[in-house]
Design a protein around this motif. Structure first.
Motif, PDB file in Angstrom:
ATOM      1  N   PRO A  23      39.386   6.837   4.994  1.00 54.08           N
ATOM      2  CA  PRO A  23      40.642   6.915   5.741  1.00 54.08           C
ATOM      3  C   PRO A  23      40.893   5.644   6.541  1.00 54.08           C
ATOM      4  CG  PRO A  23      39.117   8.691   6.389  1.00 54.08           C
ATOM      5  CD  PRO A  23      38.433   7.880   5.354  1.00 54.08           C
ATOM      6  N   PHE A  24      42.146   5.280   6.695  1.00 51.07           N
ATOM      7  CA  PHE A  24      42.482   4.066   7.438  1.00 51.07           C
ATOM      8  C   PHE A  24      43.804   4.312   8.163  1.00 51.07           C
ATOM      9  CE2 PHE A  24      45.730   2.420   4.456  1.00 51.07           C
ATOM     10  CZ  PHE A  24      45.443   3.187   3.335  1.00 51.07           C
ATOM     11  N   SER A  25      44.195   3.336   8.958  1.00 49.56           N
ATOM     12  CA  SER A  25      45.427   3.520   9.700  1.00 49.56           C
ATOM     13  C   SER A  25      46.336   2.312   9.530  1.00 49.56           C
ATOM     14  CB  SER A  25      45.062   3.849  11.153  1.00 49.56           C
ATOM     15  OG  SER A  25      45.809   3.112  12.048  1.00 49.56           O
ATOM     16  N   VAL A  26      47.626   2.585   9.407  1.00 45.14           N
ATOM     17  CA  VAL A  26      48.636   1.531   9.253  1.00 45.14           C
ATOM     18  C   VAL A  26      49.535   1.598  10.479  1.00 45.14           C
ATOM     19  CG1 VAL A  26      50.545   0.659   7.860  1.00 45.14           C
ATOM     20  CG2 VAL A  26      48.622   1.792   6.741  1.00 45.14           C
ATOM     21  N   ALA A  27      49.371   0.662  11.394  1.00 46.84           N
ATOM     22  CA  ALA A  27      50.177   0.624  12.617  1.00 46.84           C
ATOM     23  C   ALA A  27      50.266   2.009  13.266  1.00 46.84           C
ATOM     24  CB  ALA A  27      51.574   0.068  12.311  1.00 46.84           C
ATOM     25  N   GLY A  28      49.125   2.663  13.398  1.00 46.36           N
ATOM     26  CA  GLY A  28      49.080   3.940  14.097  1.00 46.36           C
ATOM     27  C   GLY A  28      49.318   5.170  13.235  1.00 46.36           C
ATOM     28  N   VAL A  29      49.592   4.961  11.950  1.00 49.49           N
ATOM     29  CA  VAL A  29      49.808   6.092  11.036  1.00 49.49           C
ATOM     30  C   VAL A  29      48.544   6.279  10.184  1.00 49.49           C
ATOM     31  CG1 VAL A  29      51.181   6.963   9.119  1.00 49.49           C
ATOM     32  CG2 VAL A  29      52.275   5.671  10.970  1.00 49.49           C
ATOM     33  N   GLY A  30      47.994   7.488  10.230  1.00 59.44           N
ATOM     34  CA  GLY A  30      46.775   7.758   9.482  1.00 59.44           C
ATOM     35  C   GLY A  30      47.049   7.958   7.998  1.00 59.44           C
ATOM     36  N   VAL A  31      46.195   7.377   7.181  1.00 61.21           N
ATOM     37  CA  VAL A  31      46.325   7.543   5.724  1.00 61.21           C
ATOM     38  C   VAL A  31      44.962   7.946   5.169  1.00 61.21           C
ATOM     39  CG1 VAL A  31      47.017   6.490   3.539  1.00 61.21           C
ATOM     40  CG2 VAL A  31      48.028   5.662   5.690  1.00 61.21           C
ATOM     41  N   GLN A  32      44.955   9.020   4.389  1.00 65.72           N
ATOM     42  CA  GLN A  32      43.741   9.481   3.733  1.00 65.72           C
ATOM     43  C   GLN A  32      43.841   9.195   2.242  1.00 65.72           C
ATOM     44  OE1 GLN A  32      40.665  11.130   4.678  1.00 65.72           O
ATOM     45  NE2 GLN A  32      40.318  10.592   2.533  1.00 65.72           N
ATOM     46  N   PRO A  33      43.016   8.290   1.708  1.00 69.53           N
ATOM     47  CA  PRO A  33      42.991   8.113   0.253  1.00 69.53           C
ATOM     48  C   PRO A  33      42.460   9.390  -0.414  1.00 69.53           C
ATOM     49  CG  PRO A  33      41.874   6.289   1.366  1.00 69.53           C
ATOM     50  CD  PRO A  33      42.094   7.365   2.393  1.00 69.53           C
ATOM     51  N   ILE A  34      43.070   9.775  -1.527  1.00 71.11           N
ATOM     52  CA  ILE A  34      42.651  10.963  -2.277  1.00 71.11           C
ATOM     53  C   ILE A  34      42.094  10.492  -3.619  1.00 71.11           C
ATOM     54  CG2 ILE A  34      43.387  13.147  -3.292  1.00 71.11           C
ATOM     55  CD1 ILE A  34      43.903  13.184  -0.321  1.00 71.11           C
ATOM     56  N   PRO A  35      40.813  10.746  -3.901  1.00 70.43           N
ATOM     57  CA  PRO A  35      40.265  10.307  -5.179  1.00 70.43           C
ATOM     58  C   PRO A  35      40.868  11.111  -6.337  1.00 70.43           C
ATOM     59  CG  PRO A  35      38.649  11.648  -3.997  1.00 70.43           C
ATOM     60  CD  PRO A  35      39.821  11.479  -3.072  1.00 70.43           C
ATOM     61  N   LEU A  36      41.368  10.406  -7.338  1.00 73.09           N
ATOM     62  CA  LEU A  36      41.961  11.049  -8.519  1.00 73.09           C
ATOM     63  C   LEU A  36      41.367  10.410  -9.761  1.00 73.09           C
ATOM     64  CD1 LEU A  36      45.748  10.883  -7.462  1.00 73.09           C
ATOM     65  CD2 LEU A  36      44.242  12.898  -7.342  1.00 73.09           C
ATOM     66  N   MET A  37      41.335  11.171 -10.862  1.00 73.42           N
ATOM     67  CA  MET A  37      40.946  10.575 -12.139  1.00 73.42           C
ATOM     68  C   MET A  37      42.196  10.372 -12.988  1.00 73.42           C
ATOM     69  SD  MET A  37      37.814   9.935 -11.811  1.00 73.42           S
ATOM     70  CE  MET A  37      37.497   9.291 -13.459  1.00 73.42           C
ATOM     71  N   HIS A  38      42.264   9.188 -13.591  1.00 75.61           N
ATOM     72  CA  HIS A  38      43.402   8.780 -14.432  1.00 75.61           C
ATOM     73  C   HIS A  38      42.765   8.383 -15.754  1.00 75.61           C
ATOM     74  CE1 HIS A  38      47.176   6.980 -15.498  1.00 75.61           C
ATOM     75  NE2 HIS A  38      47.018   5.798 -14.974  1.00 75.61           N
ATOM     76  N   GLY A  39      42.531   9.400 -16.644  1.00 78.56           N
ATOM     77  CA  GLY A  39      41.643   9.170 -17.781  1.00 78.56           C
ATOM     78  C   GLY A  39      40.245   8.932 -17.222  1.00 78.56           C
ATOM     79  N   SER A  40      39.601   7.846 -17.674  1.00 82.19           N
ATOM     80  CA  SER A  40      38.241   7.564 -17.201  1.00 82.19           C
ATOM     81  C   SER A  40      38.252   6.724 -15.932  1.00 82.19           C
ATOM     82  CB  SER A  40      37.468   6.821 -18.294  1.00 82.19           C
ATOM     83  OG  SER A  40      38.124   5.597 -18.564  1.00 82.19           O
ATOM     84  N   ARG A  41      39.438   6.411 -15.443  1.00 87.47           N
ATOM     85  CA  ARG A  41      39.562   5.457 -14.349  1.00 87.47           C
ATOM     86  C   ARG A  41      39.774   6.177 -13.009  1.00 87.47           C
ATOM     87  NH1 ARG A  41      42.821   0.217 -15.252  1.00 87.47           N
ATOM     88  NH2 ARG A  41      43.289  -0.496 -13.162  1.00 87.47           N
ATOM     89  N   PRO A  42      38.897   5.933 -12.015  1.00 86.91           N
ATOM     90  CA  PRO A  42      39.157   6.520 -10.698  1.00 86.91           C
ATOM     91  C   PRO A  42      40.274   5.740  -9.999  1.00 86.91           C
ATOM     92  CG  PRO A  42      36.912   5.585 -10.826  1.00 86.91           C
ATOM     93  CD  PRO A  42      37.664   5.144 -12.047  1.00 86.91           C
ATOM     94  N   ILE A  43      41.265   6.444  -9.492  1.00 86.55           N
ATOM     95  CA  ILE A  43      42.350   5.778  -8.769  1.00 86.55           C
ATOM     96  C   ILE A  43      42.588   6.532  -7.457  1.00 86.55           C
ATOM     97  CG2 ILE A  43      43.387   5.182 -11.015  1.00 86.55           C
ATOM     98  CD1 ILE A  43      45.852   6.940  -9.653  1.00 86.55           C
ATOM     99  N   LEU A  44      43.576   6.099  -6.691  1.00 87.51           N
ATOM    100  CA  LEU A  44      43.825   6.717  -5.392  1.00 87.51           C
ATOM    101  C   LEU A  44      45.197   7.373  -5.304  1.00 87.51           C
ATOM    102  CD1 LEU A  44      42.490   3.961  -2.933  1.00 87.51           C
ATOM    103  CD2 LEU A  44      41.294   5.976  -3.826  1.00 87.51           C
ATOM    104  N   GLY A  45      45.204   8.608  -4.764  1.00 88.21           N
ATOM    105  CA  GLY A  45      46.422   9.165  -4.198  1.00 88.21           C
ATOM    106  C   GLY A  45      46.362   8.890  -2.707  1.00 88.21           C
TER     107      GLY A  45
END
Ligand SMILES: [Zn+2]
Ligand SMILES: [Zn+2]
Ligand SMILES: [Zn+2]
Length: 263
Positions: free
Chosen positions: A141-163
């Protein structure tokens, strides 16, 4: 923390209409059947304006929606339809008069540095024409100018990507499998934008039926399907979807509640 989400692009990598296609959806008069490449804008009231992905159609999307500033860019992954507009982000760094913080996982950071080598090469002659990018690798998780963002692990075929999750909203494009680790991070989500390419199976994207099964488990109040190909006519497909599930379209906007932390 009220925020407004705008769907800048709801289409698959080819866009709809697709070059050289004579199908009915590619020739539809319904503006909702014109789908540019996938991206969203999250505009937080009294807070930052966050762009998710720099799609191939970024320039036209920015003109259509009068986007005059972007404070940060998040990348889901490095497939061409999600990054090829990066060069046009130079207008945002020019107008902001500073580098734009960009957040991506390690593999996307490596790909961006390769694809856009000239942006990151100090030897490139500076003529005012380069985007100023402050590329930051995220692994939690990280923050952008005070807004919290949670990366969500997703699979895109064999490739891990982020929601990405912002408060009560999650953007989950380009996936055909939501791994176990993602589900606790999606608890209590109210609005979801979710990949649903078409009815026929695909090795890296949810079909409509697979996306509906994910919605059933996630139980959001409202779901919008995105990354849609020319197999799905907007009006007819929407009629067939259950209550609380609709196809997204370019220009669709809705309110969410972002949060200083990710939950
Ligand atoms: Zn894509
Ligand atoms: Zn077509
Ligand atoms: Zn992709």
């Amino acid at each position: 923390m009220r925020a407004r989400v705008t769907i800048l692009g709801s289409g698959t990598s080819h866009g709809v209409p697709m070059i050289g296609c004579s199908c009915a959806v590619c020739h539809s008069d319904d503006p909702r059947d014109r789908r540019s490449r996938p991206s969203i804008l999250v505009d937080v009231a009294d807070g930052p304006t966050i762009l998710v992905d720099t799609s191939t159609d970024l320039r036209q999307q920015a003109l259509t929606h009068n986007i005059s500033h972007v404070d940060a860019i998040l990348f889901t992954h490095s497939h061409a339809d999600h990054v090829m507009g990066l060069d046009d982000s130079r207008r945002f760094s020019q107008m902001k008069k500073s580098a734009i913080p960009c957040f991506a996982d390690a593999s996307t950071v490596a790909s961006l540095k390769k694809t856009f080598y000239y942006v990151f090469d100090p030897a490139t002659e500076k003529g005012g024409g380069l985007p100023q990018i402050d590329l930051q690798t995220i692994d939690g998780p990280f923050s952008v100018a005070g807004v919290g963002v949670q990366p969500i692990p997703l699979m895109h075929g064999s490739r891990p990507i982020l929601g990405f999750r912002f408060g009560d909203f999650a953007y989950l494009t380009d996936t055909n499998f939501i791994p176990d680790a993602a589900w606790p991070l999606l608890e209590g989500v109210r609005t979801v934008v979710l990949d649903a390419l078409r009815y026929r199976p695909h090795p890296t994207h949810f079909t409509v039926a697979e996306a509906l099964a994910a919605v059933e488990r996630m139980q959001p109040q409202q779901t919008y399907f995105t990354h849609i190909c020319h197999d799905l006519p907007h009006a007819a497909t929407n009629q067939s979807l259950p209550k609380g599930v609709e196809l997204a379209y370019d220009g669709l906007a809705f309110e969410i509640e972002a949060s200083p932390t990710w939950t």
